[in-house]
Motif scaffolding. Structure first.
Motif, mmCIF file in Angstrom:
data_model
loop_
_atom_site.group_PDB
_atom_site.id
_atom_site.type_symbol
_atom_site.label_atom_id
_atom_site.label_comp_id
_atom_site.label_asym_id
_atom_site.label_seq_id
_atom_site.Cartn_x
_atom_site.Cartn_y
_atom_site.Cartn_z
ATOM 1 N N SER A 82 0.753 -0.786 0.113
ATOM 2 C CA SER A 82 -0.137 -0.142 0.263
ATOM 3 C C SER A 82 0.584 1.202 -0.124
ATOM 4 O O SER A 82 0.102 2.360 0.070
ATOM 5 C CB SER A 82 -0.465 -0.005 0.473
ATOM 6 O OG SER A 82 -0.205 -0.063 2.202
ATOM 7 N N ASN A 83 1.687 1.434 0.026
ATOM 8 C CA ASN A 83 2.949 2.270 -0.089
ATOM 9 C C ASN A 83 2.528 3.268 -1.189
ATOM 10 O O ASN A 83 2.640 2.729 -2.222
ATOM 11 C CB ASN A 83 4.394 1.918 0.426
ATOM 12 C CG ASN A 83 5.077 3.364 0.130
ATOM 13 O OD1 ASN A 83 5.653 3.836 -0.787
ATOM 14 N ND2 ASN A 83 6.268 3.014 1.297
ATOM 15 N N ALA A 84 2.354 4.430 -1.510
ATOM 16 C CA ALA A 84 2.321 5.229 -1.966
ATOM 17 C C ALA A 84 3.410 5.579 -2.708
ATOM 18 O O ALA A 84 2.691 5.311 -4.256
ATOM 19 C CB ALA A 84 1.542 6.861 -1.940
ATOM 20 N N ALA A 85 4.362 5.523 -2.669
ATOM 21 C CA ALA A 85 4.851 6.411 -3.854
ATOM 22 C C ALA A 85 5.521 5.073 -4.463
ATOM 23 O O ALA A 85 5.813 4.830 -5.334
ATOM 24 C CB ALA A 85 6.721 6.567 -3.059
ATOM 25 N N LEU A 90 6.125 0.990 -9.383
ATOM 26 C CA LEU A 90 6.190 0.314 -9.709
ATOM 27 C C LEU A 90 4.817 -0.320 -9.454
ATOM 28 O O LEU A 90 4.533 -1.203 -10.328
ATOM 29 C CB LEU A 90 7.694 -0.244 -9.073
ATOM 30 C CG LEU A 90 7.463 -1.470 -9.478
ATOM 31 C CD1 LEU A 90 7.834 -2.319 -10.765
ATOM 32 C CD2 LEU A 90 8.921 -1.777 -8.613
ATOM 33 N N GLY A 91 4.821 -0.691 -7.513
ATOM 34 C CA GLY A 91 4.166 -0.959 -7.751
ATOM 35 C C GLY A 91 2.702 -1.706 -8.587
ATOM 36 O O GLY A 91 1.790 -2.586 -8.577
ATOM 37 N N GLY A 92 1.801 -0.315 -8.329
ATOM 38 C CA GLY A 92 0.865 0.157 -8.449
ATOM 39 C C GLY A 92 0.437 -0.260 -10.243
ATOM 40 O O GLY A 92 -0.399 -0.123 -11.326
ATOM 41 N N LYS A 108 2.591 -11.271 1.671
ATOM 42 C CA LYS A 108 2.487 -12.126 3.331
ATOM 43 C C LYS A 108 1.331 -10.732 3.468
ATOM 44 O O LYS A 108 2.065 -10.265 3.455
ATOM 45 C CB LYS A 108 3.764 -12.071 4.110
ATOM 46 C CG LYS A 108 4.402 -13.274 3.086
ATOM 47 C CD LYS A 108 5.817 -13.440 4.465
ATOM 48 C CE LYS A 108 5.905 -14.736 4.002
ATOM 49 N NZ LYS A 108 5.921 -16.127 4.889
ATOM 50 N N MET A 109 0.782 -11.252 4.775
ATOM 51 C CA MET A 109 0.189 -10.007 5.895
ATOM 52 C C MET A 109 1.112 -10.179 7.094
ATOM 53 O O MET A 109 1.849 -11.147 6.885
ATOM 54 C CB MET A 109 -1.461 -10.872 5.515
ATOM 55 C CG MET A 109 -2.352 -11.362 5.023
ATOM 56 S SD MET A 109 -2.711 -9.647 3.990
ATOM 57 C CE MET A 109 -3.230 -8.768 5.333
ATOM 58 N N GLU A 114 -0.646 -6.294 3.310
ATOM 59 C CA GLU A 114 -0.128 -6.482 3.012
ATOM 60 C C GLU A 114 1.228 -6.274 2.024
ATOM 61 O O GLU A 114 1.489 -4.870 2.352
ATOM 62 C CB GLU A 114 -1.250 -6.680 1.353
ATOM 63 C CG GLU A 114 -1.699 -8.438 1.187
ATOM 64 C CD GLU A 114 -2.122 -7.947 -0.020
ATOM 65 O OE1 GLU A 114 -2.330 -9.095 -0.194
ATOM 66 O OE2 GLU A 114 -2.589 -7.193 -0.897
ATOM 67 N N MET A 115 2.410 -7.735 2.584
ATOM 68 C CA MET A 115 3.758 -6.899 2.192
ATOM 69 C C MET A 115 4.028 -7.744 1.343
ATOM 70 O O MET A 115 3.695 -8.807 0.915
ATOM 71 C CB MET A 115 4.502 -6.645 3.502
ATOM 72 C CG MET A 115 3.891 -6.622 4.688
ATOM 73 S SD MET A 115 4.365 -4.803 4.657
ATOM 74 C CE MET A 115 5.671 -4.636 5.281
ATOM 75 N N TYR A 116 5.167 -7.017 0.308
ATOM 76 C CA TYR A 116 5.719 -8.341 -0.513
ATOM 77 C C TYR A 116 7.486 -8.273 0.282
ATOM 78 O O TYR A 116 8.264 -7.611 1.180
ATOM 79 C CB TYR A 116 6.411 -7.776 -1.650
ATOM 80 C CG TYR A 116 5.622 -6.719 -2.822
ATOM 81 C CD1 TYR A 116 4.705 -8.092 -3.763
ATOM 82 C CD2 TYR A 116 4.754 -5.632 -2.940
ATOM 83 C CE1 TYR A 116 4.690 -7.815 -4.861
ATOM 84 C CE2 TYR A 116 4.141 -5.981 -3.582
ATOM 85 C CZ TYR A 116 3.581 -6.688 -4.833
ATOM 86 O OH TYR A 116 2.534 -6.751 -5.929
#
Length: 133
Positions: A82-85, A90-92, A108-109, A114-116
């Motif tokens: 969920s990190n906006a930057a 990249l993530g979005g 993983k939670m 939710e995290m990579y």
């Protein structure tokens, strides 16, 4: 089976993003995506301008560089989805999720986040440094 690769010294570690045609990379994820497929998807989307593509690759390079430079520090092996930057860089992006999985991250939670996460293991290290110079 790939031979185990010892972590490099903390200083001077470099990570190269493949600059050849996407078909040269063959790192396979658990979902069947390869690095080459993820890079091709990232590059071929309509929303991927050269600037957006470069930023995504620079972000990926920085993530990998931080991990290889600090292999024993867990904080460099985690990214909040969920990190906006991260989402913007990249993530979005289409192909961003597949790209993260193709280089060895898993989702993983942790609590309600939710995290990579890249788990420390010889296999993850080999995947990570496969394209180092």
């Amino acid at each position: 089976a790939a031979a185990a690769v010892a972590p490099p010294a903390a200083s001077g570690a470099t990570v190269s993003i493949p600059t050849t045609t996407p078909s040269t990379a063959t790192t396979t994820t658990t979902e069947g995506n390869t690095l080459s497929q993820a890079l091709a998807t990232l590059a071929s989307t309509q929303s991927s301008t050269p600037s957006t593509h470069l930023t995504a690759l620079q972000t990926l390079s920085k993530l990998l560089s931080n991990i290889t430079s600090n292999p024993m520090e867990e904080k460099y092996r985690k990214v909040k989805k969920s990190n906006a930057a991260f989402q913007r860089r990249l993530g979005g992006l289409e192909g961003g999720h597949a790209l993260m999985l193709s280089i060895g991250f898993v989702v993983k939670m942790e609590g309600d986040e939710e995290m990579y996460v890249m788990e420390a293991s010889p296999e993850a290290w080999n995947t990570l440094v496969k394209n180092t110079a």
